[in-house]
Design a protein around this motif. Sequence first.
Motif, short mmCIF file in Angstrom:
data_model
loop_
_atom_site.label_atom_id
_atom_site.label_comp_id
_atom_site.label_asym_id
_atom_site.label_seq_id
_atom_site.Cartn_x
_atom_site.Cartn_y
_atom_site.Cartn_z
N GLU A 282 0.88 -1.44 0.19
CA GLU A 282 -0.21 0.25 -0.06
C GLU A 282 0.23 1.12 -0.24
O GLU A 282 0.29 2.30 -0.97
CB GLU A 282 -0.89 -0.01 1.17
N GLN A 283 1.85 1.27 0.87
CA GLN A 283 2.62 2.12 0.95
C GLN A 283 3.59 2.99 -0.66
O GLN A 283 3.35 3.58 -0.31
CB GLN A 283 4.09 1.83 1.56
N ARG A 284 3.55 0.98 -1.19
CA ARG A 284 4.69 1.22 -2.61
C ARG A 284 3.68 1.88 -3.53
O ARG A 284 4.25 3.00 -4.25
CB ARG A 284 5.22 -0.08 -3.41
N LEU B 239 4.18 5.54 -5.82
CA LEU B 239 4.09 5.75 -6.84
C LEU B 239 3.38 6.61 -7.73
O LEU B 239 3.58 7.08 -8.54
CB LEU B 239 3.83 4.39 -7.58
N ALA B 240 2.28 6.35 -7.53
CA ALA B 240 1.15 7.34 -7.05
C ALA B 240 1.65 9.00 -7.50
O ALA B 240 1.35 9.91 -7.89
CB ALA B 240 -0.47 7.37 -6.85
N ALA B 241 2.14 8.93 -6.08
CA ALA B 241 2.07 10.12 -5.60
C ALA B 241 3.74 10.72 -6.98
O ALA B 241 3.70 11.82 -7.82
CB ALA B 241 3.35 10.24 -4.33
N LEU B 242 4.70 9.88 -6.95
CA LEU B 242 5.31 10.24 -8.11
C LEU B 242 5.12 10.55 -9.69
O LEU B 242 5.64 11.31 -9.62
CB LEU B 242 6.98 8.72 -8.07
N GLY B 243 4.22 9.42 -9.88
CA GLY B 243 3.61 9.85 -10.83
C GLY B 243 3.66 11.04 -11.44
O GLY B 243 3.60 11.89 -12.35
N GLN B 244 2.35 11.33 -10.59
CA GLN B 244 2.16 13.40 -9.90
C GLN B 244 3.01 14.28 -10.18
O GLN B 244 3.40 15.03 -11.06
CB GLN B 244 1.38 13.57 -9.01
N SER B 245 4.11 13.69 -9.53
CA SER B 245 5.11 15.28 -9.56
C SER B 245 5.81 15.07 -10.79
O SER B 245 6.57 15.98 -11.12
CB SER B 245 6.60 14.19 -8.42
#
Length: 444
Positions: free
Chosen positions: A363-365, A369-375
């Motif tokens: 779940e943390q990964r 990943l979602a945050a990095l994708g947005q960034s």
Amino acid sequence: MRVEEEAPLMMMADSEDVAVITNTDLTSAESESKIINTMVERETDLLRKIEINVAEAEKRTGKNTVNIQETYTVYLIETRPAESVPEGGTPAAPDSLWRRYSEFELLRTYLLVTYPYIIIPPLPEKRAEFMWHKLSADNLDPDFVERRRVGLENFLLRVASHPILSTDKIFFRFLTEEKGWREAVLETGFQDKADSRLKSLSAMFRVKNPDTRFTALKQYSDELNTVVSHLLRVRARVADRLYGVYKVHGNYGRVFSEWSAIEKEMGDGLQSAGHHMDTYAASIDDILEEEEHYADQLKEYLFYTDAVRSICRKHELIQYELEMAAQDLAHKKQQKEELVTGTVRIFSLKGMTSKLFGQESQEQRESRLAALGQSIQEGEEMVKEKNKECQEFMQAAWEDIERFKEQKDKDLREALISYAIMQISMCKKGIQVWSNAKECFNKM
């Protein structure tokens, strides 16, 4: 200046127009008018509508912002419709207002910040530089103030003749509204957009892939600054010696006058020759004052080199910001790749933490990943935006650089030709003085 052949934008070739000047005996007023008329192109809508001139200067005394009494100079700006006056008609009365030198400085600073891709015309010097010893260093000296008045008029005409700067509303208000102009220019918020010198210096030393064209332009600007500085110093030394040579001719006048007193038949001829020598000795003051106008033309291009370097610094800053955005995006993509594959390419605190305290949950990964994708998406947009800004700046800047180069070549060629003509005229007058003296001696 040499520009790399592979560069897509090239500087224009030298203008084919050649200045042809036949009059070798220009008066001071004629030469001043010629300086302004030949060095400014009058092809913009603004100059087709109105005429602009700085008509006079006036010394005033008053209290400054910290309530201290000071003496300063103000300059009268006159504008009038540029309409042809019918024969026998009366031209329209000009609109006029007074401006201090500091207000010209504020206008130029506003233009520098608002149009970073344009070579902004320089102001005349605030303090006299490259002086010969008889020239006053006082910035309230009438001769210095007069030369500055000419320089300020030239500055306004330079701006008014520029295809982009001439359309600026703040510039038009500077010419036409005495009250409220300062408040209007400050309300634009241009001061908040100004890049700090420290930021520009940081960009200059840290840009990894500098553009070869701007590097060449900066080097040329430095070299032009050096050459013009040396030329002005040589001219000042020549002026010093020329002044001494002319003034010492006054001794001829004194000696011939004393000699005439003891001669009967030769007395009149000696006396007349002495008068010619006195006239010759006195003429150097006007000659060197006229020379100062040509020196001021060279100084204008000395100061122009700073404006050219300002464009180079702005490009370095934009390039640096683009490189930083690209570097940040690459780092985020690497983080995402490491998170997906579970491999760490380089030593990192995050990798050490994982080894010491165990791997993060699925779940943390996924959250990371979602945050990095947005960034990464935001980073790609930032790189795209910075790249577009860089390309637009380069295109606009090089268009103005080409315009400036053509102007520079034409102006300096005409200034040097006019200076040579003035020297020829001066030599002719010297020959005429000695020819007159010879006639006086023949009649003895």
